[in-house]
Design an enzyme around this catalytic site. Structure first.
Site, PDB file in Angstrom:
ATOM      1  N   HIS A  91       0.845  -1.205   0.000  1.00  0.00           N
ATOM      2  CA  HIS A  91       0.000   0.000   0.000  1.00  0.00           C
ATOM      3  C   HIS A  91       0.879   1.254   0.000  1.00  0.00           C
ATOM      4  O   HIS A  91       0.618   2.200  -0.734  1.00  0.00           O
ATOM      5  CB  HIS A  91      -0.899   0.032   1.250  1.00  0.00           C
ATOM      6  CG  HIS A  91      -1.942  -1.046   1.299  1.00  0.00           C
ATOM      7  ND1 HIS A  91      -2.113  -1.877   2.386  1.00  0.00           N
ATOM      8  CD2 HIS A  91      -2.890  -1.430   0.400  1.00  0.00           C
ATOM      9  CE1 HIS A  91      -3.122  -2.713   2.159  1.00  0.00           C
ATOM     10  NE2 HIS A  91      -3.604  -2.463   0.960  1.00  0.00           N
ATOM     11  N   LYS A 103     -18.256  -4.875   6.143  1.00  0.00           N
ATOM     12  CA  LYS A 103     -17.053  -5.583   5.742  1.00  0.00           C
ATOM     13  C   LYS A 103     -16.289  -5.932   7.014  1.00  0.00           C
ATOM     14  O   LYS A 103     -15.693  -5.062   7.643  1.00  0.00           O
ATOM     15  CB  LYS A 103     -16.220  -4.674   4.841  1.00  0.00           C
ATOM     16  CG  LYS A 103     -15.336  -5.435   3.899  1.00  0.00           C
ATOM     17  CD  LYS A 103     -14.873  -4.566   2.756  1.00  0.00           C
ATOM     18  CE  LYS A 103     -13.833  -5.282   1.927  1.00  0.00           C
ATOM     19  NZ  LYS A 103     -13.423  -4.518   0.775  1.00  0.00           N
ATOM     20  N   ARG A 109      -1.994  -5.562  -8.616  1.00  0.00           N
ATOM     21  CA  ARG A 109      -0.867  -6.445  -8.364  1.00  0.00           C
ATOM     22  C   ARG A 109      -0.678  -7.460  -9.474  1.00  0.00           C
ATOM     23  O   ARG A 109       0.419  -7.729  -9.911  1.00  0.00           O
ATOM     24  CB  ARG A 109      -1.077  -7.207  -7.044  1.00  0.00           C
ATOM     25  CG  ARG A 109      -0.857  -6.356  -5.841  1.00  0.00           C
ATOM     26  CD  ARG A 109      -1.438  -6.988  -4.627  1.00  0.00           C
ATOM     27  NE  ARG A 109      -2.883  -6.979  -4.692  1.00  0.00           N
ATOM     28  CZ  ARG A 109      -3.676  -7.315  -3.711  1.00  0.00           C
ATOM     29  NH1 ARG A 109      -3.170  -7.744  -2.593  1.00  0.00           N
ATOM     30  NH2 ARG A 109      -4.979  -7.246  -3.846  1.00  0.00           N
ATOM     31  N   SER A 117      -2.935  -7.978   2.575  1.00  0.00           N
ATOM     32  CA  SER A 117      -3.184  -7.821   4.007  1.00  0.00           C
ATOM     33  C   SER A 117      -3.537  -9.166   4.635  1.00  0.00           C
ATOM     34  O   SER A 117      -3.072  -9.497   5.732  1.00  0.00           O
ATOM     35  CB  SER A 117      -4.335  -6.843   4.244  1.00  0.00           C
ATOM     36  OG  SER A 117      -3.992  -5.570   3.767  1.00  0.00           O
TER      37      SER A 117
HETATM   38  P1  ADP Z   1     -10.119  -2.866  -0.614  1.00  0.00           P
HETATM   39  O1  ADP Z   1     -10.986  -3.606   0.352  1.00  0.00           O
HETATM   40  O2  ADP Z   1     -10.662  -1.505  -0.974  1.00  0.00           O
HETATM   41  O3  ADP Z   1      -9.705  -3.642  -1.838  1.00  0.00           O
HETATM   42  P2  ADP Z   1      -7.358  -3.136   0.292  1.00  0.00           P
HETATM   43  O4  ADP Z   1      -6.753  -2.553   1.515  1.00  0.00           O
HETATM   44  O5  ADP Z   1      -7.374  -4.612   0.170  1.00  0.00           O
HETATM   45  O6  ADP Z   1      -8.819  -2.514   0.230  1.00  0.00           O
HETATM   46  O7  ADP Z   1      -6.629  -2.559  -0.994  1.00  0.00           O
HETATM   47  C1  ADP Z   1      -6.649  -1.215  -1.329  1.00  0.00           C
HETATM   48  C2  ADP Z   1      -5.987  -1.029  -2.682  1.00  0.00           C
HETATM   49  O8  ADP Z   1      -4.606  -1.334  -2.594  1.00  0.00           O
HETATM   50  C3  ADP Z   1      -6.535  -1.944  -3.777  1.00  0.00           C
HETATM   51  O9  ADP Z   1      -6.532  -1.236  -5.011  1.00  0.00           O
HETATM   52  C4  ADP Z   1      -5.545  -3.075  -3.821  1.00  0.00           C
HETATM   53  O10 ADP Z   1      -5.496  -3.669  -5.118  1.00  0.00           O
HETATM   54  C5  ADP Z   1      -4.271  -2.335  -3.522  1.00  0.00           C
HETATM   55  N1  ADP Z   1      -3.263  -3.213  -2.926  1.00  0.00           N
HETATM   56  C6  ADP Z   1      -3.397  -4.110  -1.930  1.00  0.00           C
HETATM   57  N2  ADP Z   1      -2.234  -4.737  -1.673  1.00  0.00           N
HETATM   58  C7  ADP Z   1      -1.338  -4.224  -2.549  1.00  0.00           C
HETATM   59  C8  ADP Z   1       0.044  -4.487  -2.821  1.00  0.00           C
HETATM   60  N3  ADP Z   1       0.728  -5.411  -2.179  1.00  0.00           N
HETATM   61  N4  ADP Z   1       0.629  -3.762  -3.794  1.00  0.00           N
HETATM   62  C9  ADP Z   1      -0.086  -2.846  -4.482  1.00  0.00           C
HETATM   63  N5  ADP Z   1      -1.371  -2.573  -4.300  1.00  0.00           N
HETATM   64  C10 ADP Z   1      -1.998  -3.252  -3.345  1.00  0.00           C
END
Ligand code: ADP
Length: 160
Positions: free
Chosen positions: A18, A42, A91, A129
Site C-alpha cells: 500500500h 465488511k 498487483r 493484508s
Molecule cells: P479494498 O478492500 O478496498 O480492496 P485493500 O486494503 O485490500 O482494500 O486494498 C486497497 C488497494 O490497494 C486496492 O486497489 C488493492 O489492489 C491495492 N493493494 C493491496 N495490496 C497491494 C500491494 N501489495 N501492492 C499494491 N497494491 C496493493
C-alpha cells in the site's frame, strides 16, 4: 479543480505494498488522501482507529499525503473532497476483474471521476493484508511486508 487523488482501501492492515502505491501517487498528484473505509458490513480484523493509526504513522513525514476515513459511497466522498482521481493498486491479473468492474461502476455513478491504476514494485505483487495476517498468526516473519508499527499492532491484536 486541483488534481486531488483519493486512495481508498480497507488497509486491514496497511502494508508496504500500500505504501509503495502511496509513494508513486504522491509524485503524480499534488495532494493524495489515503481514505480508510469505515464499512460495518465488511468484517475485518482491525478497528477503524487502528487502521487509521497505521496509515498515519506510515505517512507522517510525507508532506502532500493526508489520511481520512469515509463511510459513504466512494464517488460521493470523492466529489465532496473536490477530487477527481481515484487511485487503486494492481498487483496481478487476478486483481483486474474486480478493479475493472469497480472503476466502470464508479464512472457510471460519477462520470467526472477517473480511476488511475498503479503497479507496485514486483516484490509486493504477491503481498496482501490477509496473507500478512495469516503468516503472523502462524509465527512467520513479516518484517519485509509491514512497518515496525504495523507489526506491533498485529502482534498485540493477535496476542502473539
Ligand atoms: P479494498 O478492500 O478496498 O480492496 P485493500 O486494503 O485490500 O482494500 O486494498 C486497497 C488497494 O490497494 C486496492 O486497489 C488493492 O489492489 C491495492 N493493494 C493491496 N495490496 C497491494 C500491494 N501489495 N501492492 C499494491 N497494491 C496493493
Amino acid at each position: 479543480m486541483k488534481n486531488i487523488a483519493i486512495y481508498p482501501g480497507t488497509f486491514d492492515p496497511f502494508t508496504n505494498g500500500h505504501l509503495d502505491i502511496v509513494m508513486r501517487a504522491r509524485l503524480l498528484f499534488p495532494s493524495v488522501i489515503v481514505a480508510v473505509t469505515d464499512n460495518p458490513h465488511k468484517k475485518g480484523d482491525f478497528s477503524l482507529a487502528d487502521r487509521i493509526a497505521m496509515v498515519k504513522e506510515a505517512v507522517r513525514n510525507i508532506d502532500n499525503v493526508s489520511v481520512d476515513s469515509f463511510k459513504e459511497l466512494l464517488v460521493n466522498y470523492t466529489n465532496k473532497k473536490k477530487a477527481r482521481i481515484i487511485i487503486r493498486g494492481l498487483r496481478a491479473v487476478s486483481d483486474f476483474e474486480y478493479e475493472f468492474q469497480m472503476a466502470l461502476m464508479n464512472r457510471n455513478l460519477s462520470a467526472n471521476i477517473e480511476t488511475v491504476f498503479l503497479m507496485p514494485d514486483e516484490k509486493y505483487t504477491y503481498l496482501s493484508s490477509s496473507l500478512v495476517k495469516e503468516i503472523a498468526r502462524l509465527g512467520g516473519n513479516i518484517e519485509e511486508f509491514v512497518s515496525e508499527h504495523v507489526r506491533s499492532v498485529i502482534f498485540k491484536h493477535f496476542k502473539l
